[in-house]
Design an enzyme around this catalytic site. Structure first.
Site, PDB file in Angstrom:
ATOM      1  N   TYR A   1       3.100   5.391  12.430  1.00 26.57           N
ATOM      2  CA  TYR A   1       2.277   6.590  11.373  1.00 26.57           C
ATOM      3  C   TYR A   1       1.431   5.304  11.090  1.00 26.57           C
ATOM      4  CZ  TYR A   1      -0.847   9.321   8.812  1.00 26.57           C
ATOM      5  OH  TYR A   1      -1.895  10.411   8.346  1.00 26.57           O
TER       6      TYR A   1
ATOM      7  N   GLU B   1      -6.668   9.130  12.599  1.00 20.84           N
ATOM      8  CA  GLU B   1      -5.089   9.272  11.834  1.00 20.84           C
ATOM      9  C   GLU B   1      -4.503   8.551  13.644  1.00 20.84           C
ATOM     10  OE1 GLU B   1      -3.459  12.941  11.510  1.00 20.84           O
ATOM     11  OE2 GLU B   1      -2.414  11.952   9.308  1.00 20.84           O
TER      12      GLU B   1
END
Ligand code: GDP
Ligand code: MN
Length: 391
Positions: free
Chosen positions: A108, A196
């Site tokens: 991530y 993101e």
């Protein structure tokens, strides 16, 4: 402002961030053709302004072009409901068809503006592909946070440090460093509020790649980016929120409530929501008409509130400063008449021309209870919600 994954992916591509080969389809037939072009094994992904698609049936991994067409047919034209959407979901008009990536590891990385650090903050984790909120709640030590310098951006040595801390294999640290540095450039140069990548993947054949892409932009900076403005898809926004936005009104839909709230100013909005809770109910929305709204704007605001089907009663809480209460009252009467609503109305109005405003409301024959302060408003609201009508 939010954009779709297929649009975000193109921006990333133009900044040299590796993304899977892909195309976008509006029909099952186009999806089939793309799957053929991409070699058959593809992932079909619903394009909506919301995450959580994987768990909601909005991401399908397939082996053959016919299955890609079938997956696309199941998504296109329907609404996708994920844990991030409102109850009714959002419409799917396009699907991304991307070549299937064989994943060795899901990580991530995200960049957002951090108010405390007064700088862009990179957050990264070895735990990708899952809800990052869960990682933050259960194993916060697994999230690496590094602030970028607001003037010179993210230094390559910082990016490298992040790559190593999230467990990128040594031989991939160099491309991962470039990837993270380029994400920070996207954030800075495009005036994003969020970039993101979840998941950022290490592939079985030894590459790092952005497998999903979410970019949100700072609304106040959009005037500097006509290319970004052109990516807007108003259909993904809540219909009433869009209508309010177009009218220059700040309207926020809230899930689970049954009281529509009209206020002027953010402080009053907070107090009004508290009072709604005190009355044992919850706000269905709030609409801030702002400082000096004219009569027609107030009328429009009122109509927006009553066209929310969840609304069973309306609480108006206005303080007349620059806004004159008589103008607001005329607007409310016009809005009530235009919409033909019979919903009970509780009104607290103070400040400039409040008495005149209250007279206008009383004379208009509406189902209205006027109150002097917020304490009385809570009592009145409790009664109208219990079906006891006027107090
Ligand atoms: P989201 O659920 O809306 O965040 O959609 P994502 O694009 O992140 O996809 C959800 C999950 O589907 C990912 O975390 C992966 O596990 C899986 N996935 C997506 N694309 C691929 C792919 O090309 N190959 C494999 N093996 N899994 C994928
Ligand atoms: Mn994702």
């Amino acid at each position: 402002m939010n954009i779709h994954e297929y649009q975000a992916r193109e921006i990333l591509d133009s900044y040299g961030v590796p993304v899977p080969r892909a195309g976008v389809a509006s029909t099952p037939e186009e999806a089939r053709q793309l799957a053929i072009d991409l070699g058959g094994r593809v992932v079909v992904k619903a394009q909506v302004h919301a995450g959580g698609r994987g768990k909601a049936g909005g991401v399908k991994l397939v082996e053959f072009p016919d299955e890609a067409a079938e997956a696309a047919a199941g998504m296109l034209g329907a609404n996708l409901v994920t844990h991030q959407t409102k109850t009714g979901g959002v419409p799917v008009r396009k699907v991304l068809v991307a070549e299937l990536t064989d994943i060795a590891d899901e990580l991530y990385v995200a960049i957002t503006m951090d108010a405390d650090a007064r700088a862009p903050m990179v957050m990264a984790s070895s735990e990708g592909g899952v809800e990052i909120e869960e990682v933050a709640a259960n194993t916060p030590e697994k999230i690496v946070r590094v602030a970028a310098d607001p003037l010179i951006g993210l230094s390559p040595y910082h990016a490298r440090d992040i790559a190593m801390k999230i467990g990128i294999p040594t031989d991939l640290v160099r491309p991962a460093t470039a990837l993270i540095t380029n994400l920070a450039r996207v954030f800075q140069e495009k005036d994003a509020s969020l970039v993101e990548i979840n998941p950022l993947v290490v592939t079985t054949d030894g590459r790092v790649m952005a497998l999903d892409a979410k970019i949100a932009f700072e609304d106040d900076a959009l005037f500097r980016h006509s290319d970004v403005q052109a990516l807007e898809d108003p259909e993904q926004n809540d219909e009433l929120e869009q209508k309010a936005h177009d009218a220059g009104l700040a309207y926020v839909k809230l899930d689970g409530g049954r009281v529509g709230c009209m206020v002027n100013g953010a402080g009053l909005a907070m107090a009004t929501m508290d009072i709604t809770k005190t009355a044992g109910a919850a706000p269905a929305n709030f609409l801030d008409v702002g400082g000096g709204a004219a009569e027609d704007k107030i009328a429009e605001a009122f109509e927006i509130i009553v066209s929310d089907n969840d609304v069973e009663a309306i609480l108006v809480n206005l303080f007349g400063g620059i806004l004159r209460c008589d103008v607001a009252a005329r607007g409310i009467v016009a809005g009530a008449q235009n919409s033909g609503t019979q919903l009970p109305l509780v009104v607290a109005m103070r400040g400039t021309n409040a008495e005149e405003g209250l007279k206008i409301l009383a004379a208009a024959g509406l189902n209205v209870t006027t109150v002097g302060d917020l304490g009385e408003a809570a009592i009145a609201l409790t009664k109208v919600l219990a079906g006891e009508g006027r107090v």
